[in-house]
Design a protein around this motif. Structure first.
Motif, short mmCIF file in Angstrom:
data_model
loop_
_atom_site.label_atom_id
_atom_site.label_comp_id
_atom_site.label_asym_id
_atom_site.label_seq_id
_atom_site.Cartn_x
_atom_site.Cartn_y
_atom_site.Cartn_z
N ASN A 4 0.81 -1.22 0.00
CA ASN A 4 0.00 0.00 0.00
C ASN A 4 0.84 1.27 0.00
N ARG A 5 2.17 1.13 0.10
CA ARG A 5 3.04 2.28 -0.01
C ARG A 5 3.67 2.39 -1.39
N GLN A 6 3.51 1.38 -2.19
CA GLN A 6 4.08 1.41 -3.54
C GLN A 6 3.28 2.34 -4.43
N PRO A 7 3.96 3.03 -5.35
CA PRO A 7 3.20 3.79 -6.33
C PRO A 7 2.48 2.87 -7.30
N VAL A 8 1.31 3.30 -7.73
CA VAL A 8 0.56 2.59 -8.76
C VAL A 8 1.16 2.96 -10.13
N ILE A 9 1.31 1.98 -10.98
CA ILE A 9 1.79 2.24 -12.34
C ILE A 9 0.57 2.27 -13.26
N ILE A 10 0.34 3.42 -13.90
CA ILE A 10 -0.82 3.59 -14.79
C ILE A 10 -0.33 3.75 -16.21
N ALA A 82 3.13 12.62 -13.81
CA ALA A 82 2.97 12.34 -15.24
C ALA A 82 4.35 12.34 -15.88
N THR A 83 4.70 11.27 -16.57
CA THR A 83 6.01 11.19 -17.23
C THR A 83 5.89 11.73 -18.65
N THR A 84 6.73 12.67 -18.98
CA THR A 84 6.70 13.24 -20.32
C THR A 84 8.04 13.88 -20.64
N ALA A 85 8.46 13.78 -21.89
CA ALA A 85 9.73 14.39 -22.32
C ALA A 85 9.51 15.74 -22.96
N ILE A 113 2.32 6.77 -10.87
CA ILE A 113 3.17 7.24 -11.96
C ILE A 113 2.44 6.92 -13.25
N ILE A 114 2.22 7.94 -14.06
CA ILE A 114 1.40 7.81 -15.27
C ILE A 114 2.30 7.82 -16.50
N PHE A 115 2.10 6.83 -17.36
CA PHE A 115 2.88 6.71 -18.60
C PHE A 115 1.93 6.78 -19.79
N PRO A 143 15.47 12.27 -27.05
CA PRO A 143 14.92 12.18 -25.69
C PRO A 143 13.93 11.04 -25.47
N SER A 144 13.62 10.28 -26.52
CA SER A 144 12.54 9.31 -26.41
C SER A 144 12.99 8.03 -25.71
N LEU A 145 12.19 7.59 -24.74
CA LEU A 145 12.37 6.28 -24.10
C LEU A 145 11.17 5.42 -24.45
N ASN A 146 11.39 4.11 -24.64
CA ASN A 146 10.22 3.27 -24.86
C ASN A 146 9.53 3.02 -23.52
N LEU A 147 8.34 2.48 -23.58
CA LEU A 147 7.49 2.37 -22.39
C LEU A 147 8.17 1.57 -21.28
#
Length: 242
Positions: A4-10, A82-85, A113-115, A143-147
């Motif tokens: 319950n302390r871990q971030p949710v990956i969306i 929100a992750t964004t480059a 963390i939203i991808f 700058p691009s990373l894959n998912l």
């Protein structure tokens, strides 16, 4: 790590099942287990995702929940990154992955963390629902990373507090192997020096003292067991047998 302390990956509108599976593997590498999917392009469940998850990471997919919108996927979340480059017109704090995950660990509530989708990343409407932006300081020309790379990077930064401070030592001796003592190493050096002298190795004579010194130094640097020393003696005897 408490779940319950871990971030949710969306993952928002992910396009390829393989990338979802690879993201699940990246999550489990660092103990993250809660994945939420927003409108995956090819539906859910996805057999390609399951194949890519490869074994244990399949349990991340087994418990993944699917939502029609990002707003609904943020159920129970009170702080989201929100992750964004790309630069945005939105006024929000911008963090590196390390700083963002430091804040997530210190946050008392549930974070996420939203991808974005593979092709174009998150849209402004998605980013607007987050509290902060995470941008990786990468080569500005590419700058691009894959998912899966992005998920792996964030997972690593999250798990740093719980990971060993140094990599596991390599080359540990199996149980029962005894290190050679200095006398045994000294006798091994004597044996090799004697045979090399006979073979004319120490030539020219002016360089012989430095060559002997370098050989002694080499033996002292090696982490040899008694078994290693016996093998090296035996090899030399065999090579010099007439």
């Amino acid at each position: 790590m408490e779940t319950n302390r871990q971030p949710v990956i969306i993952l928002v509108r992910p396009q390829m099942g393989e990338n979802i599976g690879a993201a699940a593997r990246a999550m489990l590498n660092f103990g993250l287990t809660e994945m939420r999917l927003v409108a995956p392009r090819d539906g859910w469940p996805n057999p390609k995702a399951i194949a890519m998850a490869s074994g244990a990471a399949g349990r991340v997919l087994d418990t993944a929940r699917v939502y029609p919108t990002l707003a609904e996927a943020m159920e129970g979340v009170d702080y989201a990154f929100a992750t964004t480059a790309r630069g945005r017109e939105l006024t929000k704090p911008v963090f590196t992955p390390a700083t963002a995950m430091e804040k997530a660990r210190a946050h008392e509530g549930r974070s996420a963390i939203i991808f974005g989708p593979e092709r174009a990343g998150l849209e402004n409407d998605d980013v607007a629902r987050a509290n902060a932006i995470v941008t990786v300081p990468v080569n500005p020309d590419f700058p691009s990373l894959n998912l899966a790379q992005a998920v792996l990077l964030m997972g690593y930064e999250w798990g740093r507090e719980h990971l060993p401070p140094e990599p596991a030592p390599q080359g540990r001796r199996p149980a029962g192997e005894v290190p050679a003592d200095r006398i045994e190493i000294e006798k091994l050096g004597d044996h090799y020096e004697e045979k090399l002298e006979t073979a004319g190795f120490f030539f020219p004579e002016t360089k012989a003292p430095a060559m002997r010194l370098n050989l002694r130094n080499m033996w002292s640097r090696l982490s040899l067991t008694r078994g290693d020393v016996q093998i090296l003696h035996g090899m030399l005897r065999q090579l010099t047998r007439r």
